[in-house]
Design a protein around this motif. Structure first.
Motif, mmCIF file in Angstrom:
data_model
loop_
_atom_site.group_PDB
_atom_site.id
_atom_site.type_symbol
_atom_site.label_atom_id
_atom_site.label_comp_id
_atom_site.label_asym_id
_atom_site.label_seq_id
_atom_site.Cartn_x
_atom_site.Cartn_y
_atom_site.Cartn_z
ATOM 1 N N PHE A 39 1.173 -1.036 -0.202
ATOM 2 C CA PHE A 39 -0.109 0.191 -0.230
ATOM 3 C C PHE A 39 0.789 1.479 0.566
ATOM 4 O O PHE A 39 1.283 1.678 0.965
ATOM 5 N N PRO A 40 1.432 1.634 -1.235
ATOM 6 C CA PRO A 40 2.299 2.407 -1.280
ATOM 7 C C PRO A 40 1.585 4.294 -1.254
ATOM 8 O O PRO A 40 2.424 5.056 -0.029
ATOM 9 N N THR A 41 0.108 4.106 -0.780
ATOM 10 C CA THR A 41 0.075 5.327 -0.694
ATOM 11 C C THR A 41 -0.253 5.732 0.560
ATOM 12 O O THR A 41 -0.084 6.500 1.453
ATOM 13 N N LEU A 42 -1.002 4.699 1.396
ATOM 14 C CA LEU A 42 -0.805 4.781 3.145
ATOM 15 C C LEU A 42 0.565 4.788 3.440
ATOM 16 O O LEU A 42 0.837 5.474 4.420
ATOM 17 N N ASN A 66 8.844 1.498 -2.078
ATOM 18 C CA ASN A 66 8.330 1.238 -3.572
ATOM 19 C C ASN A 66 8.189 1.571 -4.957
ATOM 20 O O ASN A 66 8.061 0.193 -5.649
ATOM 21 N N ALA A 88 8.149 3.322 2.826
ATOM 22 C CA ALA A 88 7.403 4.161 1.473
ATOM 23 C C ALA A 88 8.943 4.474 0.327
ATOM 24 O O ALA A 88 8.721 4.558 -0.567
ATOM 25 N N ALA A 141 3.398 6.241 2.269
ATOM 26 C CA ALA A 141 3.591 7.568 1.485
ATOM 27 C C ALA A 141 2.563 8.485 2.979
ATOM 28 O O ALA A 141 3.607 9.388 3.451
ATOM 29 N N ALA A 142 1.695 7.951 3.254
ATOM 30 C CA ALA A 142 1.285 9.654 4.235
ATOM 31 C C ALA A 142 1.537 9.257 5.430
ATOM 32 O O ALA A 142 0.929 10.155 6.423
ATOM 33 N N GLN A 193 5.063 8.004 6.224
ATOM 34 C CA GLN A 193 6.306 8.588 6.558
ATOM 35 C C GLN A 193 6.516 9.908 6.875
ATOM 36 O O GLN A 193 7.085 10.032 7.799
#
Length: 308
Positions: free
Chosen positions: A26-29, A214, A211, A31-32, A34
């Motif tokens: 879940f790269p979006t999660l 990914n 993060a 990044a959020a 980080q």
């Protein structure tokens, strides 16, 4: 809620693996999360101190007679020897040499007491090693910086170490105070709930740490595989050799915590000082560095099992 924490405590190693998988899947999660890593690390320290208690963490002053020597060996002698080996083979300026120095010059990760708990080791001793190694880092890192000036200016790295020490001191003091107020004499059920809470926090942090990994995994998987292999080699060889060397000596009571500290280092300390051109090729390694650390309770449990 209590039953959920008990379930997490009973499946601690699986939760760490799920944290790694969530960070990669879940790269979006990731990044959020980080940007919130500093706050999450501080929270983890509070929970860990709450779980351990000040009596177990402080110990006797005589317990630290071995501490300065171990810090000197692990944070100064080891990276210096590895850099000299790289220089001997003409690799001193390579990213691999930089990764070796970063991974061995730093103190233990802030989550090392959690690893000690998961591996059945003395988390109080591990907390001692964490605090002492972080406190001594501004001193031990200076000779390393002289060998590898491209790591960045000493003032910025020392400032980062001082800030980390301040965070550790503040978070652990808060955790110890909460323990004294809320759990002066905790029951086994309460200890198990705190274990579950600690595992949950430790598992969540790795999502943000993944993060940077990914994009590289999608674009250059062969590079990620090479860096991951190096990360596993450094971490596990350091843990295995340290434990096997110390388990039959007078340092046997602290062999486990010292081995955990030897192979699980806080290389994020260097990120504030590394020039951008040096940092770029190492970000994948820093992401890969989380893999052996979070898999240690599963892959190296055999090493830390008490002898029968």
């Amino acid at each position: 809620m209590r039953r959920l924490l008990w379930l997490i405590s009973d499946n601690a190693r699986l939760c760490l693996v799920l944290g790694l998988a969530a960070g990669l899947g879940f790269p979006t999660l990731a990044a959020a999360m980080q940007p919130w890593l500093p706050q999450m690390v501080a929270g983890l320290l509070v929970i860990t101190a709450l779980r351990i208690g000040h009596r177990a963490a402080l110990g006797a002053v005589s317990d630290l007679r071995w501490g300065l020597a171990s810090v000197a060996v692990l944070q100064l002698a080891l990276p210096t020897a590895l850099f000299a080996l790289c220089w001997l083979f003409g690799l001193a300026q390579s990213p691999m040499a930089m990764a070796l120095v970063l991974a061995t010059a730093a103190p233990a990760i802030t989550g090392s007491p959690n690893l000690a708990l998961l591996l059945g080791q003395d988390a109080g001793r591990m907390m001692q090693i964490l605090v002492l190694g972080t406190a001594m880092f501004p001193v031990t890192v200076l000779p390393v910086l002289a060998l590898v000036p491209q790591l960045g200016p000493a003032s910025e790295i020392v400032s980062a170490a001082a800030l980390l020490l301040l965070v550790i001191a503040g978070a652990t003091t808060l955790g110890f105070s909460l323990r004294a107020m809320l759990f002066r004499h905790p029951t086994p059920q309460q200890i198990k709930s705190l274990d579950g809470l600690s595992v949950l926090a430790f598992s969540a942090i790795v999502i943000g740490l993944m993060a940077a990994l990914n994009p590289a995994l999608r674009m250059t998987p062969e590079s990620v595989a090479a860096w991951a292999l190096l990360a596993f080699a450094i971490s596990y060889l350091a843990q295995i050799s340290t434990y096997l060397l110390l388990r039959k000596t007078a340092l046997q009571p602290v062999a486990g915590p010292l081995a955990i500290g030897a192979g699980n280092r806080n290389i994020a300390l260097f990120l504030v000082a590394l020039p951008e051109q040096v940092l770029a090729p190492l970000m994948v390694f820093i992401g890969c560095w989380q893999l052996p650390m979070y898999l240690t309770p599963m892959l190296l449990r055999w090493l830390y099992q008490p002898e029968t």
